[in-house]
Design a protein around this motif. Sequence first.
Motif: not given
Length: 235
Positions: A109-121
Amino acid sequence: MVDFRPLLFVNALVLMLLVTAGFASVRQEAALPDSLVTEPDQAIEPVRTMEPTPVEPPAPPRAEPFAIAPMPENPTVVALAEPPATMETLSDVQPEPVRQPPTTGKLDAYTTVNFQNGNWIGGVKTGDGTYEDSHGLRYEGHFVDGQFHGQGSLTYPDGRHYEGEFSNGHFHGKGLLRNPSGISIEATFNQGEPYGQVRLTTAAGEIFTARTKEPGVCYRDKSYRATQCPQLKGW
């Protein structure tokens, strides 16, 4: 005529006498003296052997008596042992617990990039991860500060697909661009544009080689004859 035979006979006789006298003298000189001749009746004394003198073994060492000196009446105290009450207090102290590292799920959760619905998780914009916007554009690969950067793959909403190297959100480096119709472009890209030698494959499977310094000129595969580049529909 004089007869010499009596004279020869006399000379021969004299010579024989001389030879006989010489042999007699040689035998006398070669005879051993009487002092070196051992008489058979003389007895020879036997050789005496010396008998070894017996050696007595050394006596074993004597052990000295060991004694402990008596204790003085008022001895000097060097150290004192802890009383039982203190020992119980020390045993009640518990060590600090060892902190366990975060589990794999929390670490991702601290090292993986995840962009969904216009937000950077989680606000993470650097690392490996995925990007997907509301139009269906999807990227999977490496990010740097929210930009496609490094190795990755990009899929457009119409089905076009690029796989290769990126730099600051652009095709940059070696890559392969495919169209659902079967057309493909394999090249080295420079900020989104093919650069140098380009390999083109048509929907029919024909392969051409082109050079960006000769726009519109292509060469069929395994041929040196120049021809016009085919129309690549869908690009």
